[in-house]
Scaffold this motif. Sequence first.
Motif, mmCIF file in Angstrom:
data_model
loop_
_atom_site.group_PDB
_atom_site.id
_atom_site.type_symbol
_atom_site.label_atom_id
_atom_site.label_comp_id
_atom_site.label_asym_id
_atom_site.label_seq_id
_atom_site.Cartn_x
_atom_site.Cartn_y
_atom_site.Cartn_z
ATOM 1 N N GLU A 165 27.657 26.396 36.557
ATOM 2 C CA GLU A 165 26.608 26.763 35.604
ATOM 3 C C GLU A 165 26.128 28.192 35.792
ATOM 4 O O GLU A 165 25.416 28.733 34.958
ATOM 5 C CB GLU A 165 25.460 25.740 35.643
ATOM 6 N N GLN A 166 26.578 28.815 36.881
ATOM 7 C CA GLN A 166 26.286 30.249 37.044
ATOM 8 C C GLN A 166 27.085 31.083 36.033
ATOM 9 O O GLN A 166 26.813 32.274 35.842
ATOM 10 C CB GLN A 166 26.586 30.705 38.471
ATOM 11 N N LEU A 167 28.085 30.456 35.407
ATOM 12 C CA LEU A 167 28.862 31.147 34.375
ATOM 13 C C LEU A 167 28.069 31.121 33.069
ATOM 14 O O LEU A 167 28.026 30.117 32.374
ATOM 15 C CB LEU A 167 30.209 30.423 34.210
ATOM 16 N N ARG A 168 27.417 32.238 32.754
ATOM 17 C CA ARG A 168 26.529 32.283 31.589
ATOM 18 C C ARG A 168 27.312 32.558 30.311
ATOM 19 O O ARG A 168 28.325 33.239 30.335
ATOM 20 C CB ARG A 168 25.483 33.390 31.755
ATOM 21 N N VAL A 169 26.795 32.046 29.204
ATOM 22 C CA VAL A 169 27.402 32.311 27.903
ATOM 23 C C VAL A 169 26.615 33.450 27.257
ATOM 24 O O VAL A 169 25.425 33.302 26.989
ATOM 25 C CB VAL A 169 27.369 31.046 27.026
ATOM 26 N N ALA B 65 35.099 36.287 28.724
ATOM 27 C CA ALA B 65 36.416 36.276 29.382
ATOM 28 C C ALA B 65 36.344 37.029 30.708
ATOM 29 O O ALA B 65 36.927 36.607 31.712
ATOM 30 C CB ALA B 65 37.477 36.890 28.468
ATOM 31 N N ARG B 66 35.620 38.131 30.729
ATOM 32 C CA ARG B 66 35.456 38.918 31.960
ATOM 33 C C ARG B 66 34.702 38.132 33.020
ATOM 34 O O ARG B 66 35.102 38.098 34.176
ATOM 35 C CB ARG B 66 34.650 40.178 31.654
ATOM 36 N N ASP B 67 33.584 37.500 32.612
ATOM 37 C CA ASP B 67 32.786 36.719 33.567
ATOM 38 C C ASP B 67 33.580 35.526 34.094
ATOM 39 O O ASP B 67 33.462 35.169 35.261
ATOM 40 C CB ASP B 67 31.493 36.209 32.911
ATOM 41 N N LEU B 68 34.352 34.922 33.216
ATOM 42 C CA LEU B 68 35.168 33.775 33.639
ATOM 43 C C LEU B 68 36.178 34.212 34.699
ATOM 44 O O LEU B 68 36.328 33.556 35.737
ATOM 45 C CB LEU B 68 35.895 33.169 32.431
ATOM 46 N N ALA B 69 36.864 35.332 34.446
ATOM 47 C CA ALA B 69 37.841 35.837 35.416
ATOM 48 C C ALA B 69 37.158 36.135 36.751
ATOM 49 O O ALA B 69 37.690 35.803 37.815
ATOM 50 C CB ALA B 69 38.530 37.088 34.876
ATOM 51 N N ALA B 70 35.966 36.742 36.687
ATOM 52 C CA ALA B 70 35.242 37.071 37.920
ATOM 53 C C ALA B 70 34.818 35.789 38.642
ATOM 54 O O ALA B 70 34.955 35.681 39.868
ATOM 55 C CB ALA B 70 34.022 37.929 37.598
ATOM 56 N N PRO C 60 35.316 32.191 45.772
ATOM 57 C CA PRO C 60 35.780 30.992 46.489
ATOM 58 C C PRO C 60 35.427 29.698 45.742
ATOM 59 O O PRO C 60 36.253 28.788 45.661
ATOM 60 C CB PRO C 60 35.056 31.071 47.832
ATOM 61 N N VAL C 61 34.233 29.632 45.168
ATOM 62 C CA VAL C 61 33.841 28.416 44.444
ATOM 63 C C VAL C 61 34.714 28.232 43.195
ATOM 64 O O VAL C 61 35.214 27.141 42.923
ATOM 65 C CB VAL C 61 32.351 28.463 44.041
ATOM 66 N N GLY C 62 34.903 29.300 42.450
ATOM 67 C CA GLY C 62 35.714 29.224 41.239
ATOM 68 C C GLY C 62 37.149 28.829 41.551
ATOM 69 O O GLY C 62 37.757 28.009 40.865
ATOM 70 N N HIS C 63 37.661 29.390 42.623
ATOM 71 C CA HIS C 63 39.025 29.106 43.043
ATOM 72 C C HIS C 63 39.154 27.625 43.435
ATOM 73 O O HIS C 63 40.093 26.940 43.045
ATOM 74 C CB HIS C 63 39.360 30.004 44.227
ATOM 75 N N ALA C 64 38.169 27.134 44.187
ATOM 76 C CA ALA C 64 38.173 25.730 44.597
ATOM 77 C C ALA C 64 38.071 24.817 43.378
ATOM 78 O O ALA C 64 38.717 23.765 43.313
ATOM 79 C CB ALA C 64 37.014 25.458 45.553
ATOM 80 N N LEU C 65 37.268 25.242 42.414
ATOM 81 C CA LEU C 65 37.106 24.464 41.194
ATOM 82 C C LEU C 65 38.441 24.267 40.480
ATOM 83 O O LEU C 65 38.828 23.153 40.120
ATOM 84 C CB LEU C 65 36.136 25.198 40.263
ATOM 85 N N ASP D 38 41.143 44.678 34.080
ATOM 86 C CA ASP D 38 39.966 44.932 33.267
ATOM 87 C C ASP D 38 40.279 45.013 31.774
ATOM 88 O O ASP D 38 39.430 44.721 30.931
ATOM 89 C CB ASP D 38 39.326 46.243 33.741
ATOM 90 N N GLN D 39 41.485 45.423 31.429
ATOM 91 C CA GLN D 39 41.847 45.585 30.020
ATOM 92 C C GLN D 39 42.243 44.273 29.356
ATOM 93 O O GLN D 39 42.235 44.159 28.135
ATOM 94 C CB GLN D 39 43.000 46.597 29.885
#
Lengths: 194, 194
Positions: free
Chosen positions: B73-77, B91-96, B101-106, B177-178
């Motif tokens: 939920e830290q991924l804001r829209v 798309a940028r925030d999602l990639a970041a 580590p949490v995103g990767h584990a997810l 980034d592009q």
Amino acid sequence: MSTPEVRRRPGGRSARVRAAVLDATLELLLAHGLEGLKVAEVADRAGVHETSIYRRWGNRENLLIDALLDASEQLRVPDTGNLRDDLTAYARDLAAFLATPVGHALERTLAVAGDDPDTQRARDRYWTSRSERSCRMVVRAVERGELPDTVDPRLVVEMLVSPVHFRVVLTREPVDDQMPVRLVDALLRGVAAR
Amino acid sequence: MSTPEVRRRPGGRSARVRAAVLDATLELLLAHGLEGLKVAEVADRAGVHETSIYRRWGNRENLLIDALLDASEQLRVPDTGNLRDDLTAYARDLAAFLATPVGHALERTLAVAGDDPDTQRARDRYWTSRSERSCRMVVRAVERGELPDTVDPRLVVEMLVSPVHFRVVLTREPVDDQMPVRLVDALLRGVAAR
């Protein structure tokens, strides 16, 4: 310069051994699942020494990816003479392939595979091969004048195949028959088109 | 009808227990990895009985997905007032996020999770929540007249996020980034546009 016979024999034997090992890997993978696959059993079934497998493939994951890469060559790249039809057929075939036991195992293997150098090389080889083959659809469309020559074939292919992989690996939502058509339409015309 | 006090106390305690268990799950996941995570240790760290965890979450995978859903939920829209900017930022925030580590584990948890009914429900809940939140960008764009009202918000979101997930889970190619800019451009205008 070796004679044709000398060239053929080692090549032939080497290719036969490779095919036997890859077939054994695939059979055991389908029988026992990803976690149950043991290199010793692959060696046994293929009639080779375990050490020969490690010498050639380095590790278990590498062997797995190679076996699945080999199997994924059943995924043909269409050439209908028309980009829309090529892309739609390819997305459909990909969805059908990923729904098979081999395709399903392929996705899981790639998703859980680690990042050691050997595995990374095997994975890169897999995706480079898949990408090169499928990019031909786009390159041919540019040659026919269906797409501007400024288009990036890899981006087109990535945008085509990603939603299919996304559903199979992550959301597990089925790819229904209409999805490839809607996907290709949005990809070619853009979602802002009226 | 219970009094406000009676309503608040069990709700408050229940919410506190939930938060403690999910925090403990996330901490242990990051410390020991996916395979090393044990429900008994989560219970220990959160100060609850192991049986309470099983009663509430059913199984380990379900607990994991819930903890990661909570973290995601830290991924804001974004809501910039402009579709192109919203989609690019998302798309940028999602990639970041997926690179943390949490995103990767997810991603790994979702990719390897099984198909038993409990896990399926947890997974569906996760993607439905993600999808509903991100579809708002598209719905707002339709309301502003930036997109025709015939557009399917879920298809747009799926085509936006899939290539990012595809790289993180399958090809492991970095999202430079592009990429979000090129992706959004192709998605809005179509690759056949000149």
